[in-house]
Scaffold this active site. Structure first.
Site, PDB file in Angstrom:
ATOM      1  N   GLU A 167       0.805  -1.230   0.000  1.00 13.09           N
ATOM      2  CA  GLU A 167       0.000   0.000   0.000  1.00 13.09           C
ATOM      3  C   GLU A 167       0.837   1.280   0.000  1.00 13.09           C
ATOM      4  O   GLU A 167       0.634   2.156   0.830  1.00 13.09           O
ATOM      5  CB  GLU A 167      -0.974  -0.021   1.193  1.00 13.09           C
ATOM      6  N   ASN A 208       2.222  -4.763  -3.386  1.00 13.28           N
ATOM      7  CA  ASN A 208       0.857  -5.223  -3.127  1.00 13.28           C
ATOM      8  C   ASN A 208      -0.015  -4.034  -2.736  1.00 13.28           C
ATOM      9  O   ASN A 208       0.412  -3.168  -1.969  1.00 13.28           O
ATOM     10  CB  ASN A 208       0.939  -6.226  -1.954  1.00 13.28           C
ATOM     11  N   HIS A 244      -9.943  -6.350  -2.235  1.00 17.21           N
ATOM     12  CA  HIS A 244     -10.982  -6.164  -1.211  1.00 17.21           C
ATOM     13  C   HIS A 244     -12.127  -5.409  -1.894  1.00 17.21           C
ATOM     14  O   HIS A 244     -12.153  -4.184  -1.925  1.00 17.21           O
ATOM     15  CB  HIS A 244     -10.439  -5.364  -0.029  1.00 17.21           C
ATOM     16  N   GLU A 273      -5.713 -10.903  -1.504  1.00 14.88           N
ATOM     17  CA  GLU A 273      -6.525 -10.735  -0.284  1.00 14.88           C
ATOM     18  C   GLU A 273      -8.013 -10.673  -0.610  1.00 14.88           C
ATOM     19  O   GLU A 273      -8.765  -9.883  -0.034  1.00 14.88           O
ATOM     20  CB  GLU A 273      -6.108  -9.460   0.468  1.00 14.88           C
ATOM     21  N   ASP A 275     -11.771 -10.557  -0.901  1.00 17.70           N
ATOM     22  CA  ASP A 275     -13.078 -10.689  -0.251  1.00 17.70           C
ATOM     23  C   ASP A 275     -14.041  -9.708  -0.918  1.00 17.70           C
ATOM     24  O   ASP A 275     -13.615  -8.731  -1.532  1.00 17.70           O
ATOM     25  CB  ASP A 275     -13.037 -10.546   1.285  1.00 17.70           C
TER      26      ASP A 275
HETATM   27  C1  XIL Z   1      -5.918  -6.794   8.301  1.00 17.83           C
HETATM   28  C2  XIL Z   1      -6.117  -7.991   9.215  1.00 17.83           C
HETATM   29  O1  XIL Z   1      -6.908  -8.956   8.573  1.00 17.83           O
HETATM   30  C3  XIL Z   1      -6.756  -7.550  10.512  1.00 17.83           C
HETATM   31  O2  XIL Z   1      -6.826  -8.630  11.434  1.00 17.83           O
HETATM   32  C4  XIL Z   1      -5.960  -6.410  11.131  1.00 17.83           C
HETATM   33  O3  XIL Z   1      -6.626  -5.933  12.274  1.00 17.83           O
HETATM   34  C5  XIL Z   1      -5.784  -5.282  10.124  1.00 17.83           C
HETATM   35  O4  XIL Z   1      -5.182  -5.793   8.943  1.00 17.83           O
HETATM   36  N1  XIL Z   1      -4.823  -4.965   3.673  1.00 17.83           N
HETATM   37  C6  XIL Z   1      -3.755  -5.716   4.100  1.00 17.83           C
HETATM   38  C7  XIL Z   1      -3.909  -6.621   5.253  1.00 17.83           C
HETATM   39  O5  XIL Z   1      -2.708  -5.708   3.438  1.00 17.83           O
HETATM   40  O6  XIL Z   1      -2.728  -6.764   5.983  1.00 17.83           O
HETATM   41  C8  XIL Z   1      -5.017  -6.206   6.161  1.00 17.83           C
HETATM   42  O7  XIL Z   1      -5.212  -7.200   7.154  1.00 17.83           O
HETATM   43  C9  XIL Z   1      -6.289  -5.961   5.362  1.00 17.83           C
HETATM   44  C10 XIL Z   1      -6.089  -4.871   4.365  1.00 17.83           C
END
Ligand code: XIL
Length: 354
Positions: A167, A208, A244, A273, A275
């Site tokens: 990020e 990422n 996400h 990641e 979802d």
């Molecule tokens: C999230 C975790 O799933 C949570 O448990 C934590 O509180 C915050 O981070 N992008 C990312 C991940 O790269 O590391 C994040 O994970 C979600 C968003």
């Protein structure tokens, strides 16, 4: 002791049952080079297409035995949800603690899952000592180098890829003003990649981010950066699209073409990641739309050879980061709270099979 994966045993048993006493034929797994059968897992199906299918896991979730067992049987890859982040791994300056990450690596090894390392450098979840300190550029550079070198060496041979930088861009395509950028300037990204490579010559090195699945200013910025890194012979192997997604914001524009253009730069792409959240309560229409999107993401990855795999950010609504972070949203994953399949599961399966 957690159970190890039982996939091939189950397949063999199912085959024996089907054959009903006929001479045993080998189960049609990806290993045998045949089309996976009805009892194949998502990972079996993905593997038959040369990809992995995985799910993140956070350490406390390993104590949920049914959850951990299903993770170990259905998936071929995992990513620690938090266990390898800076706050966890270097809680005091120069004092490293790999307990959480190691627990997940051990679990993964026992269950035959490969591991993505996440993440060496991020603006979030940094330890207090780092964010509250005042550092000269020389000091911060040596802190960053030591962190990357120590963590990458520790996990050498145990993770196949690293999210080296997470990020680092804003939505408008400018660099995020994190502590590293503010103190070191944009060159910290190339330095981080070089230090990671020096510590492990084989591991795949990724950038990422989220909101980069479709085309737009942010994804353009990564395209330009990776092109430049390549031209400068900085080690960069992959681009991670977090994915996400949220139903209320629409499906990312031209995801397939976007994956393709990154692959065209000579890097791998991974969906890291995934979802797909929605406003609660979820109704049947939303769950059907979510299923369609899961299918589309899977299709987009399968359409590009260098899209190497898909990781869900947790696989069930029982353990998901969404409700805690996005007020009133959730139901983001292909399995529900009771570890039952949702329509999204069937859509992924269909996309992996077609
Ligand atoms: C999230 C975790 O799933 C949570 O448990 C934590 O509180 C915050 O981070 N992008 C990312 C991940 O790269 O590391 C994040 O994970 C979600 C968003």
């Amino acid at each position: 002791m957690r159970t190890t994966r039982v996939r091939s045993v189950a397949l063999a048993a199912a085959t024996a049952l089907l054959l009903g006493g006929l001479a045993a034929a080998p189960a049609a797994t990806a290993d045998s080079g045949k089309k996976p059968g009805a009892s194949a897992t998502l990972h079996d199906l993905a593997r038959a297409q040369g990809r992995y299918f995985g799910s993140a896991v956070d350490n406390p979730e390993l104590d949920d035995t049914p959850y951990a067992d299903l993770l170990g049987t259905e998936f071929g890859q995992t990513t620690p949800g938090n266990g390898m982040k800076w706050y966890a791994t270097e809680p005091q300056r120069g004092v490293f603690d790999f307990t959480a990450g190691d627990e997940i690596v051990d679990y993964a090894r026992a269950n035959g899952l490969k591991v993505r390392g996440h993440t060496l450098l991020w603006h979030s979840q940094l330890p207090d000592w780092l964010t509250s300190g005042t550092w000269s550029a020389d000091e911060l550079r040596s802190i960053l180098k030591n962190h990357i070198t120590t963590e990458v060496k520790h996990y050498r041979g145990k993770v196949f890829a690293w999210d080296v930088a997470n990020e680092i861009m804003n939505e408008d395509g400018t660099y995020r003003e994190n502590i590293f950028y503010k103190t070191l300037g944009p060159g910290y990204v190339a330095d981080a990649l070089r230090w990671a490579r020096a510590a492990d010559p084989k591991v795949k090195l990724y950038l990422n981010d989220y909101n980069v699945e479709g085309t737009g200013a942010k994804s353009d910025a990564y395209y330009t950066l990776i092109k430049q890194l390549k031209a400068d012979r900085v080690p960069i192997d992959g681009f991670g699209m977090q994915a996400h997604l949220a139903l209320q914001y629409g499906f990312p524009q031209q995801m397939r073409q976007n994956i393709k253009r990154f692959a065209g730069l000579g890097v791998d792409v991974a969906i890291t990641e995934l979802d797909i959240r929605m406003l609660l309560p979820a109704d049947a229409t939303e769950l059907a739309q979510q299923a369609d999107w899961y299918g589309q993401v899977t299709d987009a990855c399968l359409a590009v050879k260098r899209c190497v795999g898909i990781t869900l950010w947790g696989y069930s609504d029982r353990h998901s980061w969404i409700p805690a972070v996005f007020d009133g949203e959730g139901a983001a994953l292909p399995w529900d709270e009771n570890l039952q399949h949702k329509p999204a599961y069937d859509a992924i399966r269909k996309a992996l099979t077609d």
